[in-house]
Enzyme design. Structure first.
Site, PDB file in Angstrom:
ATOM      1  N   GLU A 228       7.472   9.826  -7.483  1.00 31.91           N
ATOM      2  CA  GLU A 228       8.136   9.527  -6.690  1.00 31.91           C
ATOM      3  C   GLU A 228       9.404  10.013  -6.724  1.00 31.91           C
ATOM      4  O   GLU A 228      10.224  10.141  -7.699  1.00 31.91           O
ATOM      5  CB  GLU A 228       8.197   7.941  -6.428  1.00 31.91           C
ATOM      6  CG  GLU A 228       6.636   7.190  -6.416  1.00 31.91           C
ATOM      7  CD  GLU A 228       6.608   5.940  -6.189  1.00 31.91           C
ATOM      8  OE1 GLU A 228       6.870   5.322  -5.403  1.00 31.91           O
ATOM      9  OE2 GLU A 228       6.654   5.198  -7.601  1.00 31.91           O
TER      10      GLU A 228
ATOM     11  N   LYS B 265      -1.754  -6.880  -6.390  1.00 28.11           N
ATOM     12  CA  LYS B 265      -1.154  -6.694  -7.738  1.00 28.11           C
ATOM     13  C   LYS B 265       0.345  -7.404  -7.696  1.00 28.11           C
ATOM     14  O   LYS B 265       0.777  -7.243  -6.310  1.00 28.11           O
ATOM     15  CB  LYS B 265      -1.298  -5.376  -8.297  1.00 28.11           C
ATOM     16  CG  LYS B 265      -0.542  -4.154  -7.481  1.00 28.11           C
ATOM     17  CD  LYS B 265      -0.302  -3.024  -8.451  1.00 28.11           C
ATOM     18  CE  LYS B 265       1.151  -2.771  -8.764  1.00 28.11           C
ATOM     19  NZ  LYS B 265       2.023  -2.317  -7.692  1.00 28.11           N
TER      20      LYS B 265
ATOM     21  N   ASP C 251       3.405  -1.318 -13.116  1.00 29.36           N
ATOM     22  CA  ASP C 251       3.578  -1.059 -11.641  1.00 29.36           C
ATOM     23  C   ASP C 251       2.623  -0.070 -11.338  1.00 29.36           C
ATOM     24  O   ASP C 251       2.085  -0.144 -10.089  1.00 29.36           O
ATOM     25  CB  ASP C 251       4.873  -0.812 -11.447  1.00 29.36           C
ATOM     26  CG  ASP C 251       5.208  -0.802  -9.861  1.00 29.36           C
ATOM     27  OD1 ASP C 251       4.614  -1.928  -9.275  1.00 29.36           O
ATOM     28  OD2 ASP C 251       5.751   0.313  -9.478  1.00 29.36           O
TER      29      ASP C 251
ATOM     30  N   LYS D 167       9.710   7.161 -11.209  1.00 23.92           N
ATOM     31  CA  LYS D 167      10.564   7.129 -10.028  1.00 23.92           C
ATOM     32  C   LYS D 167      11.629   8.144 -10.418  1.00 23.92           C
ATOM     33  O   LYS D 167      12.153   8.506 -11.252  1.00 23.92           O
ATOM     34  CB  LYS D 167      11.295   5.704 -10.072  1.00 23.92           C
ATOM     35  CG  LYS D 167      10.315   4.447  -9.897  1.00 23.92           C
ATOM     36  CD  LYS D 167      10.124   4.071  -8.474  1.00 23.92           C
ATOM     37  CE  LYS D 167       9.134   2.774  -8.567  1.00 23.92           C
ATOM     38  NZ  LYS D 167       8.418   2.685  -7.407  1.00 23.92           N
TER      39      LYS D 167
ATOM     40  N   HIS E 250      -2.853   1.838 -10.294  1.00 26.17           N
ATOM     41  CA  HIS E 250      -3.277   3.334  -9.587  1.00 26.17           C
ATOM     42  C   HIS E 250      -3.807   4.131 -10.265  1.00 26.17           C
ATOM     43  O   HIS E 250      -4.646   4.881  -9.879  1.00 26.17           O
ATOM     44  CB  HIS E 250      -2.071   3.482  -9.152  1.00 26.17           C
ATOM     45  CG  HIS E 250      -1.318   2.409  -7.868  1.00 26.17           C
ATOM     46  ND1 HIS E 250      -2.079   1.414  -7.130  1.00 26.17           N
ATOM     47  CD2 HIS E 250      -0.065   2.157  -7.713  1.00 26.17           C
ATOM     48  CE1 HIS E 250      -1.411   0.707  -6.631  1.00 26.17           C
ATOM     49  NE2 HIS E 250      -0.042   1.110  -6.632  1.00 26.17           N
TER      50      HIS E 250
ATOM     51  N   ARG F  93       7.474 -19.766   4.411  1.00 26.38           N
ATOM     52  CA  ARG F  93       8.375 -20.717   4.110  1.00 26.38           C
ATOM     53  C   ARG F  93       9.454 -20.839   5.299  1.00 26.38           C
ATOM     54  O   ARG F  93      10.199 -21.698   5.576  1.00 26.38           O
ATOM     55  CB  ARG F  93       8.891 -20.693   2.828  1.00 26.38           C
ATOM     56  CG  ARG F  93       9.126 -21.987   2.339  1.00 26.38           C
ATOM     57  CD  ARG F  93       9.622 -21.870   0.539  1.00 26.38           C
ATOM     58  NE  ARG F  93      10.199 -20.479   0.514  1.00 26.38           N
ATOM     59  CZ  ARG F  93      10.578 -20.004  -0.701  1.00 26.38           C
ATOM     60  NH1 ARG F  93      10.238 -20.727  -1.510  1.00 26.38           N
ATOM     61  NH2 ARG F  93      10.917 -18.943  -0.692  1.00 26.38           N
TER      62      ARG F  93
ATOM     63  N   HIS G  49      -4.145  -0.368  -3.230  1.00 25.76           N
ATOM     64  CA  HIS G  49      -3.928   0.455  -2.134  1.00 25.76           C
ATOM     65  C   HIS G  49      -4.360   1.927  -2.390  1.00 25.76           C
ATOM     66  O   HIS G  49      -4.493   2.740  -1.348  1.00 25.76           O
ATOM     67  CB  HIS G  49      -2.740   0.407  -1.430  1.00 25.76           C
ATOM     68  CG  HIS G  49      -1.484   1.001  -1.623  1.00 25.76           C
ATOM     69  ND1 HIS G  49      -0.794   0.562  -2.890  1.00 25.76           N
ATOM     70  CD2 HIS G  49      -0.856   2.072  -1.541  1.00 25.76           C
ATOM     71  CE1 HIS G  49       0.126   1.383  -3.282  1.00 25.76           C
ATOM     72  NE2 HIS G  49       0.121   2.347  -2.254  1.00 25.76           N
TER      73      HIS G  49
HETATM   74  C1  BG6 Z   1       3.504   0.394  -5.322  1.00 25.40           C
HETATM   75  C2  BG6 Z   1       4.302  -0.085  -6.505  1.00 25.40           C
HETATM   76  O1  BG6 Z   1       2.160  -0.348  -5.718  1.00 25.40           O
HETATM   77  O2  BG6 Z   1       2.952   1.537  -5.105  1.00 25.40           O
HETATM   78  C3  BG6 Z   1       5.430   0.817  -6.186  1.00 25.40           C
HETATM   79  O3  BG6 Z   1       4.522  -1.245  -6.560  1.00 25.40           O
HETATM   80  C4  BG6 Z   1       5.347   2.236  -5.707  1.00 25.40           C
HETATM   81  O4  BG6 Z   1       6.466   0.671  -7.000  1.00 25.40           O
HETATM   82  C5  BG6 Z   1       3.969   2.079  -4.543  1.00 25.40           C
HETATM   83  O5  BG6 Z   1       6.431   2.749  -5.170  1.00 25.40           O
HETATM   84  C6  BG6 Z   1       3.542   3.811  -4.277  1.00 25.40           C
HETATM   85  O6  BG6 Z   1       2.703   3.916  -3.282  1.00 25.40           O
HETATM   86  P1  BG6 Z   1       2.490   4.921  -2.334  1.00 25.40           P
HETATM   87  O7  BG6 Z   1       1.498   4.692  -1.453  1.00 25.40           O
HETATM   88  O8  BG6 Z   1       3.917   5.367  -1.810  1.00 25.40           O
HETATM   89  O9  BG6 Z   1       2.204   6.254  -3.266  1.00 25.40           O
END
Ligand code: BG6
Length: 486
Positions: free
Chosen positions: A213, A145, A232, A336, A237, A46, A175
């Site tokens: 994380e 997602k 999330d 986190k 994942h 946009r 991912h």
């Molecule tokens: C994402 C989440 O899908 O994956 C994030 O939305 C998270 O909150 C991230 O930090 C972690 O990915 P990676 O590849 O850094 O472990």
């Protein structure tokens, strides 16, 4: 080997994902010689900007996220020459004709539409792609997602997508499935005769999956507060990792063969609901603390609110109720602002049935296999061995250690590099099928409902620790401990 020529349109091209992941991933593949001459990329968003301004934006994204040594050659300009930009209103009419005109001369190529946008735009974008003739047989749709925020909304999103794109042209990205070590889990299990005979409740005591994380939610607090760690991370994942550990051997690497097996695992997950969520789950929220030597704020301060029951940490004791896994706990944990950034899968084997070494040699510890996703990807197999020396037998637990960086001496490609090219190749093996996403929600929903129904708040934990003490109690109750160090 270059892939077939394609036109990739990134919707949401000025956003965070495009800047941090998509543009750098495409550039790396270009650098490796995998983008054919006719491959081109259209940014759509946009935000009003010219092609020149978008090129500046892309150049900056690469400077920020690609090592400078890789940007010094003529490849940078070659990559920028592939880019184009369209100002477009996803929910209105503006820009759609321009986009259609840009892609029309390339009708013989593969068209990839990457929706790096808010999920609320998936439906309007799909409708307009269809209306403007850009959803035909050579067009593929990629979505990120979150796919919904519960089963019901996920079904609606999937139905809206499915009304325009058949399932064999829809690529739902998780991912984590593009991470090297995650794919290696399949290689480890199914390309080695050693493990599979032991891969069951007869020999495996329990499984731990940790995705920890050290960062907080930072500028994503707005989104994160509507999601929480369960939506999330766990719904996608962690459950995908669990599926790869627990699934039966697929007959081939064919996308549906693999996804059928993962789906069976999701369907076999033992339900957790109001009756047992209190014993089998822990949720937490970080308070101010210290991370990597510096003071860091708590979640509520980052959010700018005094009140939120959103969890930034989850631990779950899950079970796959089938013949292979009956009564083997799968302990999942993610959060986190934990003590360090570590993602790994630990397969804890059962102890030997009888130890002839006791007591002088010390206890015999059970073997464990650790698949480390990040950082320093690798596989470790912990074995009991005799301490060297002429004295009596003393035993130690020592790892057989394989670090990918040392073994292969290559840059570990980002997950998006692999996944983006898989879309062009038409390979859906590492993407989630509609029924998988919905099955994952079917298991997650009752847990979220159980949490909502209680007046209990998420347990506080100090930033920079391993989460609330209740998470430690969750596993220690069973006589086991979290293994934080591989
Ligand atoms: C994402 C989440 O899908 O994956 C994030 O939305 C998270 O909150 C991230 O930090 C972690 O990915 P990676 O590849 O850094 O472990």
């Amino acid at each position: 080997i270059p892939v077939d020529p394609f036109v990739l349109t990134v919707f949401g091209a000025t956003g965070d994902l495009a800047r941090r992941k998509l543009l750098p991933a495409l550039f790396h593949r270009d650098l490796a010689g995998q983008l054919p001459q006719r491959a081109s990329i259209i940014g759509a968003s946009r935000r009003v900007m010219s092609r020149g301004q978008f090129l500046d934006f892309a150049r900056q994204a690469l400077v920020d996220h690609v090592p400078a040594t890789e940007l010094s050659g003529p490849e940078l300009q070659r990559f920028l020459d592939r880019l184009n930009y369209v100002v477009l209103d996803a929910e209105g009419d503006e820009g759609w004709r321009d986009l259609a005109e840009l892609v029309a001369p390339q009708s013989d190529l593969i068209h990839v539409h990457y929706l790096a946008t808010a999920p609320s735009l998936f439906q309007p974008i799909c409708e307009r792609l269809s209306r403007h003739g850009m959803a035909a047989g050579n067009a593929r749709l990629v979505v990120e997602k979150p796919i919904g925020k519960n089963l019901e909304s996920a079904r609606l999103v999937n139905a809206a997508i499915g009304a325009v794109f058949p399932e064999d042209r829809v690529y739902r990205i998780d991912h984590y499935l593009g991470k090297e070590t995650v794919q290696n889990l399949m290689a480890l299990r199914f390309a080695n005769a050693l493990f599979e005979p032991l891969w069951n409740s007869g020999h495996i005591d329990h499984v731990q999956i940790t995705v920890a994380e050290s960062l907080g939610v930072e500028e994503r607090a707005g989104y994160y507060d509507t999601a929480g760690a369960m939506r999330d991370m766990v719904q996608n994942h962690l459950l995908q990792l669990l599926c790869l550990v627990a699934m039966e051997p697929p007959a081939s690497l064919d996308a549906d063969a693999v996804r059928d097996e993962k789906l069976k695992v999701l369907r076999a997950l033992k339900p957790i609901d109001e009756l047992n969520a209190g014993q089998l789950t822990v949720r937490g929220q970080y308070r101010a603390g210290a991370s990597r030597g510096g003071a860091v704020p708590g979640y509520l301060e980052e959010l700018g609110s005094t009140d939120s029951a959103t969890e930034t940490f989850v631990a779950v004791k899950a079970e796959v109720a089938n013949w292979r896994w009956a009564s083997v706990p799968f302990y999942l944990r993610t959060g986190k602002r934990l003590a360090s950034r570590v993602s790994e899968i630990v397969i804890g084997f059962r102890p030997v049935p009888h130890s002839m070494f006791m007591p002088a040699a010390g206890p015999v510890s059970p073997n464990r296999l650790v698949v480390r996703l990040q950082p320093d990807e690798g596989v470790k197999l912990w074995l009991m061995i005799k301490d060297p020396g002429p004295g009596g037998i003393r035993l130690s637990l020592v790892p057989l250690d394989m670090s990918f960086a040392e073994a292969f001496n290559v840059r570990n490609p980002d997950a998006y590099e692999r996944l983006l090219l898989d879309v062009v190749r038409g390979n859906q093996t590492l993407f989630m099928r509609r029924d998988e996403v919905e099955a994952a929600w079917r298991w997650v929903d009752p847990i979220l409902e159980a949490w909502r129904a209680t007046s209990e708040r998420p347990k506080p934990y100090t930033a920079g620790t391993w989460g609330p003490s209740a998470a430690i109690a969750l596993i220690e109750r069973d006589g086991r401990t979290w293994l934080d160090d591989g």
